[in-house]
Design a protein around this motif. Structure first.
Motif, PDB file in Angstrom:
ATOM      1  N   GLY A 167       0.743  -1.147  -0.121  1.00 31.20           N
ATOM      2  CA  GLY A 167       0.031  -0.128   0.043  1.00 31.20           C
ATOM      3  C   GLY A 167       0.815   1.172   0.117  1.00 31.20           C
ATOM      4  N   ALA A 168       2.211   1.199   0.049  1.00 34.76           N
ATOM      5  CA  ALA A 168       3.054   2.425  -0.024  1.00 34.76           C
ATOM      6  C   ALA A 168       3.164   3.106  -1.116  1.00 34.76           C
ATOM      7  N   GLY A 169       2.676   2.685  -2.408  1.00 36.68           N
ATOM      8  CA  GLY A 169       2.811   3.118  -3.417  1.00 36.68           C
ATOM      9  C   GLY A 169       1.600   3.030  -4.194  1.00 36.68           C
ATOM     10  N   ALA A 170       0.397   3.460  -3.897  1.00 36.87           N
ATOM     11  CA  ALA A 170      -0.949   3.196  -4.829  1.00 36.87           C
ATOM     12  C   ALA A 170      -0.840   4.030  -5.970  1.00 36.87           C
ATOM     13  N   THR A 171      -0.227   4.639  -6.237  1.00 34.26           N
ATOM     14  CA  THR A 171      -0.432   5.605  -7.496  1.00 34.26           C
ATOM     15  C   THR A 171      -0.322   4.854  -8.899  1.00 34.26           C
ATOM     16  N   TRP A 172       0.728   4.028  -8.999  1.00 34.45           N
ATOM     17  CA  TRP A 172       0.808   3.190 -10.250  1.00 34.45           C
ATOM     18  C   TRP A 172      -0.334   2.175 -10.164  1.00 34.45           C
ATOM     19  N   VAL A 173      -1.126   1.728  -9.197  1.00 32.64           N
ATOM     20  CA  VAL A 173      -2.359   0.974  -9.734  1.00 32.64           C
ATOM     21  C   VAL A 173      -3.427   1.748 -10.235  1.00 32.64           C
ATOM     22  N   VAL A 174      -3.360   3.072  -9.837  1.00 32.02           N
ATOM     23  CA  VAL A 174      -4.410   3.904 -10.281  1.00 32.02           C
ATOM     24  C   VAL A 174      -4.239   3.795 -11.907  1.00 32.02           C
ATOM     25  N   TYR A 175      -3.009   4.200 -11.881  1.00 29.87           N
ATOM     26  CA  TYR A 175      -2.709   4.323 -13.765  1.00 29.87           C
ATOM     27  C   TYR A 175      -2.962   3.210 -14.478  1.00 29.87           C
ATOM     28  N   ALA A 176      -2.451   2.099 -13.853  1.00 27.57           N
ATOM     29  CA  ALA A 176      -2.565   1.002 -14.650  1.00 27.57           C
ATOM     30  C   ALA A 176      -4.142   0.396 -14.746  1.00 27.57           C
ATOM     31  N   LEU A 177      -5.040   0.845 -13.863  1.00 31.74           N
ATOM     32  CA  LEU A 177      -6.407   0.480 -13.856  1.00 31.74           C
ATOM     33  C   LEU A 177      -7.238   1.624 -14.912  1.00 31.74           C
ATOM     34  N   LEU A 178      -6.602   2.344 -15.289  1.00 31.57           N
ATOM     35  CA  LEU A 178      -7.241   3.640 -15.989  1.00 31.57           C
ATOM     36  C   LEU A 178      -7.470   3.017 -17.557  1.00 31.57           C
ATOM     37  N   PRO A 179      -6.665   2.444 -18.245  1.00 26.78           N
ATOM     38  CA  PRO A 179      -6.802   2.082 -19.482  1.00 26.78           C
ATOM     39  C   PRO A 179      -8.142   1.174 -19.799  1.00 26.78           C
ATOM     40  N   GLY A 180      -8.318   0.182 -18.718  1.00 26.86           N
ATOM     41  CA  GLY A 180      -9.423  -0.674 -18.694  1.00 26.86           C
ATOM     42  C   GLY A 180     -10.715  -0.034 -18.350  1.00 26.86           C
ATOM     43  N   VAL A 181     -10.722   1.005 -17.521  1.00 26.15           N
ATOM     44  CA  VAL A 181     -11.832   1.788 -17.230  1.00 26.15           C
ATOM     45  C   VAL A 181     -12.141   2.640 -18.467  1.00 26.15           C
ATOM     46  N   LEU A 182     -11.337   3.313 -19.067  1.00 24.78           N
ATOM     47  CA  LEU A 182     -11.770   3.938 -20.206  1.00 24.78           C
ATOM     48  C   LEU A 182     -12.035   3.435 -21.552  1.00 24.78           C
ATOM     49  N   CYS A 183     -11.480   2.046 -21.901  1.00 26.02           N
ATOM     50  CA  CYS A 183     -11.750   1.536 -22.858  1.00 26.02           C
ATOM     51  C   CYS A 183     -13.488   0.861 -22.624  1.00 26.02           C
ATOM     52  N   ALA A 184     -13.653   0.380 -21.339  1.00 22.27           N
ATOM     53  CA  ALA A 184     -15.042   0.067 -21.033  1.00 22.27           C
ATOM     54  C   ALA A 184     -15.932   1.106 -21.286  1.00 22.27           C
ATOM     55  N   ALA A 185     -15.683   2.298 -20.855  1.00 19.80           N
ATOM     56  CA  ALA A 185     -16.511   3.441 -21.087  1.00 19.80           C
ATOM     57  C   ALA A 185     -16.791   3.717 -22.570  1.00 19.80           C
ATOM     58  N   ALA A 186     -15.713   3.469 -23.397  1.00 21.75           N
ATOM     59  CA  ALA A 186     -15.894   3.741 -24.869  1.00 21.75           C
ATOM     60  C   ALA A 186     -16.665   2.688 -25.604  1.00 21.75           C
ATOM     61  N   VAL A 187     -16.301   1.521 -25.112  1.00 19.44           N
ATOM     62  CA  VAL A 187     -17.319   0.343 -25.640  1.00 19.44           C
ATOM     63  C   VAL A 187     -18.656   0.593 -25.527  1.00 19.44           C
ATOM     64  N   ALA A 188     -19.036   0.865 -24.062  1.00 17.67           N
ATOM     65  CA  ALA A 188     -20.398   1.166 -23.789  1.00 17.67           C
ATOM     66  C   ALA A 188     -21.001   2.181 -24.615  1.00 17.67           C
ATOM     67  N   GLY A 189     -20.230   3.474 -24.913  1.00 15.61           N
ATOM     68  CA  GLY A 189     -20.713   4.740 -25.886  1.00 15.61           C
ATOM     69  C   GLY A 189     -21.063   4.072 -27.088  1.00 15.61           C
ATOM     70  N   LEU A 190     -20.011   3.066 -27.648  1.00 12.00           N
ATOM     71  CA  LEU A 190     -20.374   2.606 -29.086  1.00 12.00           C
ATOM     72  C   LEU A 190     -21.830   1.968 -29.037  1.00 12.00           C
ATOM     73  N   ARG A 191     -21.955   1.002 -28.049  1.00 13.96           N
ATOM     74  CA  ARG A 191     -23.165   0.357 -28.030  1.00 13.96           C
ATOM     75  C   ARG A 191     -24.496   1.209 -27.741  1.00 13.96           C
ATOM     76  N   LEU A 192     -24.194   2.203 -27.211  1.00 18.17           N
ATOM     77  CA  LEU A 192     -25.430   3.231 -26.970  1.00 18.17           C
ATOM     78  C   LEU A 192     -25.669   4.266 -28.011  1.00 18.17           C
ATOM     79  N   THR A 193     -25.076   4.528 -28.786  1.00 19.55           N
ATOM     80  CA  THR A 193     -24.972   5.478 -30.074  1.00 19.55           C
ATOM     81  C   THR A 193     -25.048   4.878 -31.418  1.00 19.55           C
ATOM     82  N   GLU A 194     -25.487   5.789 -32.257  1.00 16.30           N
ATOM     83  CA  GLU A 194     -25.678   5.740 -33.776  1.00 16.30           C
ATOM     84  C   GLU A 194     -25.365   6.744 -34.438  1.00 16.30           C
ATOM     85  N   GLY A 195     -24.762   6.380 -35.659  1.00 20.90           N
ATOM     86  CA  GLY A 195     -24.432   7.516 -36.811  1.00 20.90           C
ATOM     87  C   GLY A 195     -23.327   8.380 -36.393  1.00 20.90           C
ATOM     88  N   ARG A 196     -23.423   9.659 -36.300  1.00 14.87           N
ATOM     89  CA  ARG A 196     -22.436  10.537 -36.113  1.00 14.87           C
ATOM     90  C   ARG A 196     -21.941  10.360 -34.654  1.00 14.87           C
TER      91      ARG A 196
END
Length: 450
Positions: A167-196
């Protein structure tokens, strides 16, 4: 018998009688008159043409007994001149460790502990067998002597501390989780939108994912001491997203339209493997951190290069197997959630390739990783190019290898073969390079907690 006959026969004196002329001639060939008297010998000093008795010759002392060379050495050491001559003799003896220190002077001066010297010596080809020629049992023992003999004007730099708590250096854990979180949000956005709006969502999501990956690879256990280009990594991830659909469409005579972000369009998009790879960034960082910390501990405890390599190789294979198992689970989950094929072969080989390439880059072997990534991306690009080039008149033979592979393994066979060969190559290379002391001594044990 005549007395004259007895006198004429040469003979060595056998009695303590007077030393006569015949006795002198029989032993030395010189007449008695030519031999200097005892008084003259003691009174004269040795001239320019005469020499003093040698160091190993026996002499007669003041009391008339012989004085051997050992006693002369003791008397010579008692005099100042004798001490200086003995010191010059000792300095003339070669010091092989000192010569080795002179050859690696920069390494010895900048090292903060003997482990860095041992790693540097190993990188220059010094082995335990070479250390035996310097009268040391291994390279670590030789490095300890070299480190101790380096003159230092200031206080010695303390050895690197033991790894900090998780637990001494938890900053890198946040950065390592960030790509997965943003990719999941992008995939959800593609599923919920259409067209432009879907096109805008895809562009924003791709940019955010690229920036998140950049941040994760510059901090924590996946950060490298040198800057590397992510061009080929982006190409490989892009092929995992669009390559299989383009390959299938090209074999059917297309594509006739651009991808629309769906899995059933004219140019199908497979989001499940990309989402699984993005989510696996955190497990990859954890495996890299675990491998670096355990290898550093083994380096501190090892007493030989062969012993260290034998103890680190299972760590490398264990970290690799752990990441592969986690990636299989993520592929299964994302495929079920998105209702898409899990694409296990190509996604597994791609994930293994990216992990091994990053481990080699982190530990100072970026050249091999970049080379394999470049060749793998070029192979995937060539496979697509040959399909389109085969449509030219008289060039149909160019598409035959890819068409044969797709007929046997499907569209997933091209990335699976390309990434699989690259991953296997890097695994063999990593098992040789990452099990050496030089790959870990320069890296502090707490690396990855930044």
């Amino acid at each position: 018998m005549s007395g004259l006959g007895e006198l004429d026969r040469p003979e060595t004196p056998r009695s303590p009688g007077a030393w006569d002329e015949r006795s002198q001639r029989s032993l030395t060939g010189r007449p008695l008159a030519d031999r200097p008297s005892a008084v003259d010998a003691g009174a004269r000093e040795p001239g320019a043409g005469e020499r003093e008795p040698g160091r190993g010759e026996r002499e007669t002392g003041a009391v008339g007994r012989p004085v051997d060379a050992r006693e002369r050495d003791a008397s010579a050491w008692a005099s100042p001149g004798g001490r200086q001559a003995s010191a010059r003799t000792r300095r003339g003896v070669a010091d092989p460790v000192k010569a080795l220190m002179h050859r690696h002077r920069d390494l010895c001066e900048r090292a903060v502990d003997p482990l860095e010297i041992a790693a540097g010596l190993e990188a220059h080809g010094v082995t335990d067998r070479t250390a035996a020629r310097f009268r040391h049992r291994d390279v670590f023992s030789l490095a300890e002597e070299m480190y101790a003999r380096v003159p230092r004007d200031t206080e010695p730099t303390p050895r690197p501390a033991e790894p900090s708590p998780p637990g001494a250096g938890a900053t890198w854990v946040v950065y390592a989780l960030l790509p997965g979180v943003l990719c999941a949000a992008a995939v959800a956005g593609l599923r919920l939108t259409e067209g432009r709006p879907r096109l805008i969502t895809a562009a924003v999501g791709a940019l955010a994912l690229a920036l998140a990956l950049r941040a994760a690879l510059r901090r924590g256990p996946l950060s490298a001491p040198v800057r590397t280009s992510g061009t080929w990594t982006c190409w490989l991830i892009g092929y995992a997203l669009l390559g299989d659909g383009l390959l299938r469409t090209a074999l059917a005579g297309g594509p006739d339209a651009l991808p629309d972000g769906t899995a059933d369009g004219a140019w199908p998009v497979t989001a499940a493997p990309v989402l699984a790879l993005a989510l696996s960034c955190a497990p990859a960082a954890g495996c890299a951190h675990l491998f670096a910390v355990r290898a550093r501990r083994r380096l501190t405890a090892s007493r030989g290069l062969a012993d260290f390599s034998a103890s680190v190789r299972p760590l490398l294979l264990g970290a690799f197997a752990l990441y592969t198992g986690v990636l299989i689970a993520l592929l299964t989950i994302t495929g079920a959630v998105l209702d898409e094929p899990a694409a296990h072969p190509q996604a597994l080989t791609l994930g293994a390739l990216l992990l091994l390439a990053r481990l080699l880059t982190v530990h100072g072997h970026a050249h091999a990783a970049t080379l394999v990534l470049t060749v793998t991306a070029a192979a995937e690009g060539a496979a697509l190019a040959t399909l389109f080039a085969g449509r030219l008149p008289g060039c149909g033979f160019l598409a035959v290898p890819v068409e044969t592979l797709v007929a046997v393994c499907g569209p997933a066979g091209v990335p699976a073969v390309a990434c699989g060969i690259g991953a296997l190559t890097l695994l063999v290379h990593a098992s040789r390079r990452l099990t050496r002391a030089s790959a870990h001594a320069g890296t502090p044990s707490s690396e990855g907690l930044r």
